[in-house]
Each structure stands twice: as C-alpha cells, then as structure tokens.
Design a protein around this motif. Structure first.
Motif, PDB file in Angstrom:
ATOM      1  N   UNK A  63      -1.974  -8.696  -3.792  1.00 51.05           N
ATOM      2  CA  UNK A  63      -2.264  -7.386  -3.190  1.00 51.05           C
ATOM      3  C   UNK A  63      -2.669  -6.405  -4.288  1.00 51.05           C
ATOM      4  N   UNK A  64      -1.951  -6.418  -5.418  1.00 54.04           N
ATOM      5  CA  UNK A  64      -2.306  -5.518  -6.531  1.00 54.04           C
ATOM      6  C   UNK A  64      -3.754  -5.730  -6.978  1.00 54.04           C
ATOM      7  N   UNK A  65      -4.164  -6.985  -7.080  1.00 53.01           N
ATOM      8  CA  UNK A  65      -5.532  -7.287  -7.516  1.00 53.01           C
ATOM      9  C   UNK A  65      -6.559  -6.779  -6.512  1.00 53.01           C
ATOM     10  N   UNK A  66      -6.286  -6.971  -5.243  1.00 48.60           N
ATOM     11  CA  UNK A  66      -7.223  -6.507  -4.211  1.00 48.60           C
ATOM     12  C   UNK A  66      -7.261  -4.982  -4.192  1.00 48.60           C
ATOM     13  N   UNK A  67      -6.102  -4.341  -4.316  1.00 50.01           N
ATOM     14  CA  UNK A  67      -6.060  -2.884  -4.376  1.00 50.01           C
ATOM     15  C   UNK A  67      -6.832  -2.351  -5.579  1.00 50.01           C
ATOM     16  N   UNK A  68      -6.660  -2.973  -6.735  1.00 49.91           N
ATOM     17  CA  UNK A  68      -7.365  -2.525  -7.945  1.00 49.91           C
ATOM     18  C   UNK A  68      -8.872  -2.598  -7.745  1.00 49.91           C
ATOM     19  N   UNK A  69      -9.347  -3.651  -7.118  1.00 53.35           N
ATOM     20  CA  UNK A  69     -10.790  -3.775  -6.870  1.00 53.35           C
ATOM     21  C   UNK A  69     -11.295  -2.664  -5.965  1.00 53.35           C
ATOM     22  N   UNK A  70     -10.408  -2.142  -5.111  1.00 54.17           N
ATOM     23  CA  UNK A  70     -10.786  -1.091  -4.170  1.00 54.17           C
ATOM     24  C   UNK A  70     -10.477   0.310  -4.701  1.00 54.17           C
ATOM     25  N   UNK A  71      -9.938   0.402  -5.910  1.00 60.24           N
ATOM     26  CA  UNK A  71      -9.657   1.710  -6.499  1.00 60.24           C
ATOM     27  C   UNK A  71      -8.313   2.281  -6.098  1.00 60.24           C
ATOM     28  N   UNK A  72      -7.316   1.416  -5.959  1.00 57.22           N
ATOM     29  CA  UNK A  72      -6.002   1.894  -5.545  1.00 57.22           C
ATOM     30  C   UNK A  72      -4.897   1.078  -6.213  1.00 57.22           C
ATOM     31  N   UNK A  73      -3.670   1.324  -5.782  1.00 56.61           N
ATOM     32  CA  UNK A  73      -2.507   0.618  -6.312  1.00 56.61           C
ATOM     33  C   UNK A  73      -1.376   0.677  -5.286  1.00 56.61           C
ATOM     34  N   UNK A  74      -0.256   0.057  -5.608  1.00 56.92           N
ATOM     35  CA  UNK A  74       0.856  -0.007  -4.661  1.00 56.92           C
ATOM     36  C   UNK A  74       1.406   1.368  -4.299  1.00 56.92           C
ATOM     37  N   UNK A  75       1.292   2.340  -5.190  1.00 55.13           N
ATOM     38  CA  UNK A  75       1.799   3.684  -4.913  1.00 55.13           C
ATOM     39  C   UNK A  75       1.015   4.384  -3.812  1.00 55.13           C
ATOM     40  N   UNK A  76      -0.153   3.864  -3.469  1.00 55.35           N
ATOM     41  CA  UNK A  76      -0.998   4.489  -2.451  1.00 55.35           C
ATOM     42  C   UNK A  76      -1.060   3.685  -1.152  1.00 55.35           C
ATOM     43  N   UNK A  77      -0.080   2.786  -0.974  1.00 51.31           N
ATOM     44  CA  UNK A  77       0.010   1.995   0.257  1.00 51.31           C
ATOM     45  C   UNK A  77       0.644   2.852   1.348  1.00 51.31           C
ATOM     46  N   UNK A  78      -0.008   2.891   2.505  1.00 50.31           N
ATOM     47  CA  UNK A  78       0.489   3.652   3.645  1.00 50.31           C
ATOM     48  C   UNK A  78       1.319   2.810   4.592  1.00 50.31           C
ATOM     49  N   UNK A  79       0.935   1.539   4.747  1.00 48.74           N
ATOM     50  CA  UNK A  79       1.582   0.669   5.718  1.00 48.74           C
ATOM     51  C   UNK A  79       1.554  -0.768   5.225  1.00 48.74           C
ATOM     52  N   UNK A  80       2.622  -1.509   5.508  1.00 53.57           N
ATOM     53  CA  UNK A  80       2.642  -2.941   5.238  1.00 53.57           C
ATOM     54  C   UNK A  80       3.011  -3.684   6.517  1.00 53.57           C
ATOM     55  N   UNK A  81       2.426  -4.857   6.644  1.00 50.30           N
ATOM     56  CA  UNK A  81       2.817  -5.799   7.702  1.00 50.30           C
ATOM     57  C   UNK A  81       3.227  -7.065   6.969  1.00 50.30           C
ATOM     58  N   UNK A  82       4.440  -7.500   7.219  1.00 50.10           N
ATOM     59  CA  UNK A  82       5.039  -8.595   6.469  1.00 50.10           C
ATOM     60  C   UNK A  82       5.395  -9.740   7.393  1.00 50.10           C
ATOM     61  N   UNK A  83       5.115 -10.937   6.930  1.00 52.43           N
ATOM     62  CA  UNK A  83       5.382 -12.145   7.704  1.00 52.43           C
ATOM     63  C   UNK A  83       6.309 -13.022   6.871  1.00 52.43           C
ATOM     64  N   UNK A  84       7.517 -13.243   7.383  1.00 51.09           N
ATOM     65  CA  UNK A  84       8.549 -13.997   6.686  1.00 51.09           C
ATOM     66  C   UNK A  84       8.833 -15.245   7.520  1.00 51.09           C
ATOM     67  N   UNK A  85       8.621 -16.408   6.928  1.00 47.57           N
ATOM     68  CA  UNK A  85       8.781 -17.647   7.693  1.00 47.57           C
ATOM     69  C   UNK A  85      10.204 -17.818   8.209  1.00 47.57           C
ATOM     70  N   UNK A  86      11.191 -17.648   7.331  1.00 49.24           N
ATOM     71  CA  UNK A  86      12.584 -17.915   7.705  1.00 49.24           C
ATOM     72  C   UNK A  86      13.389 -16.627   7.712  1.00 49.24           C
ATOM     73  N   UNK A  87      13.998 -16.321   8.851  1.00 52.00           N
ATOM     74  CA  UNK A  87      14.806 -15.107   8.966  1.00 52.00           C
ATOM     75  C   UNK A  87      15.940 -15.082   7.943  1.00 52.00           C
ATOM     76  N   UNK A  88      16.373 -16.243   7.493  1.00 43.21           N
ATOM     77  CA  UNK A  88      17.450 -16.288   6.495  1.00 43.21           C
ATOM     78  C   UNK A  88      17.024 -15.666   5.160  1.00 43.21           C
TER      79      UNK A  88
END
Length: 129
Positions: free
Chosen positions: A60-85
């Motif tokens: 994600x950091x690499x993709x953000x850098x290519x677009x002129x941004x970084x993690x500090x400028x993230x507005x929303x995340x959608x996360x997919x976790x295989x195991x609830x544990x």
C-alpha cells in the motif's frame, strides 16, 4: 478518459496478473485496489499473518507513493482477514501503521482464499503541495 483521472505507477508498484489497476486517482482522491502479500511480480508470498499484514501494508505504501501520498493521508481502509482468530493481532499491528484519529475502517473475516491471510484496500488523498 476524464482529464482528472490518472493511473499512477512506479517501477516498484506491485504488479498483478488480474485485470485491475493498483490505483486510480480522481483529482486529489486516490482509490487503491486490494493489496495482499505479493512480491513485485504479483506472486503471492505466503507467510504468518503478521508477515502477510506487513507486506500488504508495504505494498500500500508503494502504491500511495506513486500517487503522491502516504499512510498519514488515508481516509478509509477495508480489511479482509481470513481467520477471525487473527483479529487481536490484526488490531495490534493496525495501530502500528495508523494512529488516532484513525481512518474509517471496515473489517471482514472468513472471506479470503486459502492462499491469503490478509488483504487491504484504501481510499486516500494526495499530500498537500
């Protein structure tokens, strides 16, 4: 194509063999497709949950850098976790990369194929000039 739409990439932007762009920008908004634990060629790199989480965030950091941004400028995340544990570890690791005030967040469990433990997609804005 609309003049405000762009598809930024750098040589180190993770590749995919699937039909999607790593990111699409519209003005200052950046929409990043799901990033998983893959290498530069798009091959899945299996690991522990922590290893896959960290590799996904670094992608994600690499993709953000290519677009002129970084993690500090993230507005929303959608996360997919295989195991609830893995949710307690997920929340612990998430706090290492995102701080208060946290981005808006959705987390879905029991949804990934066996080859993946974690995937994340984000919406961000470009860094101010």
């Amino acid at each position: 194509m609309h003049p405000l739409v762009s598809y930024p990439r750098n040589p180190d932007t993770p590749a995919s063999h699937l039909p999607f762009s790593p990111s699409v920008c519209y003005g200052d908004l950046i929409f990043i497709s799901g990033q998983a634990s893959v290498d530069a060629t798009g091959q899945i790199v299996g690991d522990t949950f922590e290893g896959e989480f960290r590799r996904s965030i670094e992608n994600v950091r690499k993709v953000l850098a290519a677009a002129g941004s970084d993690l500090a400028h993230v507005l929303q995340t959608r996360n997919y976790v295989r195991d609830a544990s893995d949710l307690p570890l997920y929340n612990q690791l998430y706090r290492e990369y995102f701080t208060e005030p946290y981005p808006a967040r959705t987390t879905i469990t029991n949804c990934l194929p066996p080859a993946l433990r974690y995937e994340i997609e984000v919406v961000a804005v470009k860094r101010p000039a």
